[in-house]
Design a protein around this motif. Structure first.
Motif, PDB file in Angstrom:
ATOM      1  N   PRO A   1       0.733  -1.230  -0.098  1.00  0.00           N
ATOM      2  CA  PRO A   1      -0.200   0.007  -0.077  1.00  0.00           C
ATOM      3  C   PRO A   1       0.847   1.313   0.049  1.00  0.00           C
ATOM      4  O   PRO A   1       1.666   1.465   0.781  1.00  0.00           O
ATOM      5  CB  PRO A   1      -0.853  -0.223   1.392  1.00  0.00           C
ATOM      6  CG  PRO A   1      -0.955  -1.688   1.713  1.00  0.00           C
ATOM      7  CD  PRO A   1       0.473  -2.019   1.072  1.00  0.00           C
ATOM      8  N   GLY A   2       0.606   2.149  -0.877  1.00  0.00           N
ATOM      9  CA  GLY A   2       1.145   3.446  -0.768  1.00  0.00           C
ATOM     10  C   GLY A   2       2.358   3.384  -1.733  1.00  0.00           C
ATOM     11  O   GLY A   2       3.084   4.462  -2.126  1.00  0.00           O
ATOM     12  N   THR A   3       2.728   2.361  -2.372  1.00  0.00           N
ATOM     13  CA  THR A   3       3.887   2.241  -3.351  1.00  0.00           C
ATOM     14  C   THR A   3       3.516   2.352  -4.662  1.00  0.00           C
ATOM     15  O   THR A   3       2.415   2.043  -5.212  1.00  0.00           O
ATOM     16  CB  THR A   3       4.714   0.739  -3.117  1.00  0.00           C
ATOM     17  OG1 THR A   3       4.920   0.454  -1.827  1.00  0.00           O
ATOM     18  CG2 THR A   3       5.684   0.520  -3.966  1.00  0.00           C
ATOM     19  N   ARG A   4       4.470   3.169  -5.325  1.00  0.00           N
ATOM     20  CA  ARG A   4       4.219   3.429  -6.689  1.00  0.00           C
ATOM     21  C   ARG A   4       5.195   2.986  -7.506  1.00  0.00           C
ATOM     22  O   ARG A   4       6.295   2.706  -7.154  1.00  0.00           O
ATOM     23  CB  ARG A   4       4.031   4.902  -6.852  1.00  0.00           C
ATOM     24  CG  ARG A   4       2.722   5.566  -6.189  1.00  0.00           C
ATOM     25  CD  ARG A   4       2.645   6.910  -6.692  1.00  0.00           C
ATOM     26  NE  ARG A   4       1.620   7.592  -6.248  1.00  0.00           N
ATOM     27  CZ  ARG A   4       1.045   8.830  -6.304  1.00  0.00           C
ATOM     28  NH1 ARG A   4       1.916   9.751  -6.983  1.00  0.00           N
ATOM     29  NH2 ARG A   4      -0.124   9.439  -5.650  1.00  0.00           N
ATOM     30  N   MET A   5       4.990   2.793  -9.109  1.00  0.00           N
ATOM     31  CA  MET A   5       6.056   2.788  -9.986  1.00  0.00           C
ATOM     32  C   MET A   5       6.824   3.866  -9.962  1.00  0.00           C
ATOM     33  O   MET A   5       6.599   4.839  -9.635  1.00  0.00           O
ATOM     34  CB  MET A   5       5.494   2.235 -11.099  1.00  0.00           C
ATOM     35  CG  MET A   5       4.653   0.771 -11.036  1.00  0.00           C
ATOM     36  SD  MET A   5       4.082   0.228 -12.459  1.00  0.00           S
ATOM     37  CE  MET A   5       5.205  -0.165 -13.404  1.00  0.00           C
ATOM     38  N   ILE A   6       8.153   3.576 -10.563  1.00  0.00           N
ATOM     39  CA  ILE A   6       8.939   4.721 -10.599  1.00  0.00           C
ATOM     40  C   ILE A   6       9.562   5.048 -12.266  1.00  0.00           C
ATOM     41  O   ILE A   6       9.354   4.045 -13.073  1.00  0.00           O
ATOM     42  CB  ILE A   6      10.470   4.764  -9.930  1.00  0.00           C
ATOM     43  CG1 ILE A   6      11.022   3.143 -10.213  1.00  0.00           C
ATOM     44  CG2 ILE A   6      10.074   4.516  -8.578  1.00  0.00           C
ATOM     45  CD1 ILE A   6      12.566   3.034  -9.903  1.00  0.00           C
ATOM     46  N   ALA A   7       9.843   6.052 -12.528  1.00  0.00           N
ATOM     47  CA  ALA A   7      10.556   6.255 -13.975  1.00  0.00           C
ATOM     48  C   ALA A   7      12.033   6.960 -13.738  1.00  0.00           C
ATOM     49  O   ALA A   7      12.195   7.900 -12.817  1.00  0.00           O
ATOM     50  CB  ALA A   7       9.931   7.296 -14.441  1.00  0.00           C
ATOM     51  N   THR A   8      13.123   6.081 -14.232  1.00  0.00           N
ATOM     52  CA  THR A   8      14.336   6.734 -13.875  1.00  0.00           C
ATOM     53  C   THR A   8      14.730   7.658 -15.076  1.00  0.00           C
ATOM     54  O   THR A   8      15.844   8.374 -15.013  1.00  0.00           O
ATOM     55  CB  THR A   8      15.323   5.286 -14.100  1.00  0.00           C
ATOM     56  OG1 THR A   8      15.277   4.741 -15.193  1.00  0.00           O
ATOM     57  CG2 THR A   8      14.891   4.402 -12.968  1.00  0.00           C
TER      58      THR A   8
ATOM     59  N   MET B   1       6.874   9.548 -22.522  1.00  0.00           N
ATOM     60  CA  MET B   1       7.058   8.489 -23.735  1.00  0.00           C
ATOM     61  C   MET B   1       6.492   7.362 -23.363  1.00  0.00           C
ATOM     62  O   MET B   1       5.860   6.631 -24.425  1.00  0.00           O
ATOM     63  CB  MET B   1       8.699   8.492 -23.961  1.00  0.00           C
ATOM     64  CG  MET B   1       9.219   9.699 -24.638  1.00  0.00           C
ATOM     65  SD  MET B   1       8.397  10.155 -26.103  1.00  0.00           S
ATOM     66  CE  MET B   1       8.668   8.677 -27.062  1.00  0.00           C
ATOM     67  N   VAL B   2       6.567   6.838 -22.195  1.00  0.00           N
ATOM     68  CA  VAL B   2       5.938   5.437 -21.953  1.00  0.00           C
ATOM     69  C   VAL B   2       4.422   5.430 -21.846  1.00  0.00           C
ATOM     70  O   VAL B   2       3.967   4.610 -22.729  1.00  0.00           O
ATOM     71  CB  VAL B   2       6.365   4.938 -20.521  1.00  0.00           C
ATOM     72  CG1 VAL B   2       5.654   3.663 -20.074  1.00  0.00           C
ATOM     73  CG2 VAL B   2       8.001   4.660 -20.514  1.00  0.00           C
TER      74      VAL B   2
ATOM     75  N   GLU C   1       9.279   1.798 -17.722  1.00  0.00           N
ATOM     76  CA  GLU C   1       9.882   1.598 -19.255  1.00  0.00           C
ATOM     77  C   GLU C   1      10.146  -0.144 -18.923  1.00  0.00           C
ATOM     78  O   GLU C   1       9.709  -0.805 -19.855  1.00  0.00           O
ATOM     79  CB  GLU C   1      10.923   2.236 -19.415  1.00  0.00           C
ATOM     80  CG  GLU C   1      11.132   2.166 -20.567  1.00  0.00           C
ATOM     81  CD  GLU C   1      12.439   3.013 -21.266  1.00  0.00           C
ATOM     82  OE1 GLU C   1      12.458   3.127 -22.423  1.00  0.00           O
ATOM     83  OE2 GLU C   1      13.031   3.834 -20.392  1.00  0.00           O
ATOM     84  N   ALA C   2      10.597  -0.755 -17.881  1.00  0.00           N
ATOM     85  CA  ALA C   2      10.836  -1.964 -17.983  1.00  0.00           C
ATOM     86  C   ALA C   2       9.840  -2.909 -17.803  1.00  0.00           C
ATOM     87  O   ALA C   2       9.427  -3.707 -18.454  1.00  0.00           O
ATOM     88  CB  ALA C   2      11.614  -2.201 -16.515  1.00  0.00           C
TER      89      ALA C   2
ATOM     90  N   VAL D   1       5.500  -6.110 -20.332  1.00  0.00           N
ATOM     91  CA  VAL D   1       4.116  -6.222 -20.764  1.00  0.00           C
ATOM     92  C   VAL D   1       3.914  -6.530 -22.407  1.00  0.00           C
ATOM     93  O   VAL D   1       3.207  -7.574 -22.784  1.00  0.00           O
ATOM     94  CB  VAL D   1       3.284  -5.231 -20.447  1.00  0.00           C
ATOM     95  CG1 VAL D   1       1.948  -5.169 -20.960  1.00  0.00           C
ATOM     96  CG2 VAL D   1       3.028  -5.006 -18.781  1.00  0.00           C
ATOM     97  N   MET D   2       4.717  -5.669 -23.249  1.00  0.00           N
ATOM     98  CA  MET D   2       4.710  -6.014 -24.479  1.00  0.00           C
ATOM     99  C   MET D   2       4.987  -7.184 -25.183  1.00  0.00           C
ATOM    100  O   MET D   2       4.652  -7.920 -26.020  1.00  0.00           O
ATOM    101  CB  MET D   2       5.336  -4.632 -25.069  1.00  0.00           C
ATOM    102  CG  MET D   2       4.874  -3.565 -24.999  1.00  0.00           C
ATOM    103  SD  MET D   2       5.549  -2.071 -25.836  1.00  0.00           S
ATOM    104  CE  MET D   2       5.269  -2.813 -27.676  1.00  0.00           C
ATOM    105  N   THR D   3       6.127  -7.846 -24.250  1.00  0.00           N
ATOM    106  CA  THR D   3       6.776  -9.070 -24.773  1.00  0.00           C
ATOM    107  C   THR D   3       5.690 -10.347 -24.152  1.00  0.00           C
ATOM    108  O   THR D   3       5.450 -11.197 -25.117  1.00  0.00           O
ATOM    109  CB  THR D   3       7.898  -9.441 -23.757  1.00  0.00           C
ATOM    110  OG1 THR D   3       8.926  -8.437 -24.382  1.00  0.00           O
ATOM    111  CG2 THR D   3       8.415 -10.583 -24.438  1.00  0.00           C
ATOM    112  N   MET D   4       5.008 -10.084 -23.169  1.00  0.00           N
ATOM    113  CA  MET D   4       3.978 -11.195 -22.944  1.00  0.00           C
ATOM    114  C   MET D   4       2.761 -10.997 -23.652  1.00  0.00           C
ATOM    115  O   MET D   4       2.243 -11.803 -24.188  1.00  0.00           O
ATOM    116  CB  MET D   4       3.843 -10.966 -21.308  1.00  0.00           C
ATOM    117  CG  MET D   4       4.906 -11.117 -20.368  1.00  0.00           C
ATOM    118  SD  MET D   4       5.135 -12.986 -20.257  1.00  0.00           S
ATOM    119  CE  MET D   4       3.918 -13.410 -19.126  1.00  0.00           C
TER     120      MET D   4
END
Length: 254
Positions: free
Chosen positions: A60-67, A74-75, A157-158, A163-166
């Motif tokens: 809970p409260g965790t988000r994804m990151i962008a490096t 772009m993503v 981005e990772a 997701v696109m590969t799957m």
């Protein structure tokens, strides 16, 4: 240059012009859908939907990151473009069908159109199965093995690349029945030979799943088992399809 050569050259050029027009129409359709989606609901909202399976398994409260510097822009744009292609896929395939249809025999047209429709539905079904079943299962399975001392924060981005590969892997996997039917229809092989090769297909399915999917048993199982089931469905469908040699024989008799 003879009149015949000139006629063949003109015919070749006319085919190239038609191909260009069909490709242009397909691109315009994708761009039009992209503009609509970009305006509403917006690229960010579309990415949030795509990221939901991952976000549901994070603490809970965790988000994804962008490096990256422009990654947050772009993503989502790439995701919107992918969604635009999927939504415009029926029109794109129709353009492909309209280009090749004039060169097909009547009995080939009767088979080609159902194959195009079924391949589209199967590819979309593979993506849906991946999104609603595979992602939820795999991400939950991975989250249970995460040490308590680690807070997962996946890079967007990772995540998109994964997701696109799957999506591609499961979309192509669900095309197996179409491939089986085409192999039988074109006379490359027979249903009997494909049935005899069932054991090799099962082994190949698990090897392919081990290469394409993440290194966990759950995702490999979720790819290999549907592949084997769809192969069997393809064999069932192929039994109702005549080979090209049979069609040629009937035409000669007529």
């Amino acid at each position: 240059m003879t009149d015949k050569d000139v006629s063949q050259e003109d015919s070749f050029i006319s085919h190239l012009v038609e191909l260009r027009d069909r490709l242009l129409k397909a691109i315009i359709a994708i761009v039009a859908v992209f503009i609509v989606l970009f305006l509403y609901p917006g690229a960010s909202a579309i990415y949030d939907v795509l990221a939901q399976p991952m976000l549901a398994t994070l603490p809970p409260g965790t988000r994804m990151i962008a490096t990256g510097v422009i990654t947050p822009f772009m993503v989502p744009v790439k995701v919107t473009l992918l969604a635009s292609f999927v939504l415009a896929l029926p029109f794109v395939l129709y353009q492909a069908w309209a280009f090749v249809a004039p060169g097909l025999y009547q009995h080939e047209k009767r088979l080609a159109l159902p194959l195009i429709v079924s391949s589209t539905l199967l590819f979309l079904s593979g993506m849906a199965f991946c999104y609603f079943v595979v992602f939820k299962t795999v991400f939950h399975f991975i989250a249970t093995f995460a040490p308590q001392s680690i807070t997962p924060a996946p890079d967007i981005e990772a995540y998109l690349n994964f997701v696109m590969t799957m999506f591609l892997a499961f979309g192509l996997t669900f095309e197996v029945p179409v491939a089986v039917v085409l192999l039988v229809k074109t006379g490359v092989t027979t249903v009997a030979k494909l049935s005899a090769a069932r054991g090799y297909v099962v082994v190949g399915a698990f090897v392919l799943a081990a290469v394409v999917t993440p290194p966990d048993v759950v995702s490999q199982f979720l790819l290999a088992v549907p592949l084997c089931v769809l192969y069997e469905l393809g064999l069932v469908a192929a039994r109702f399809v005549k080979s090209r040699e049979s069609d040629s024989t009937e035409i000669e008799k007529v």
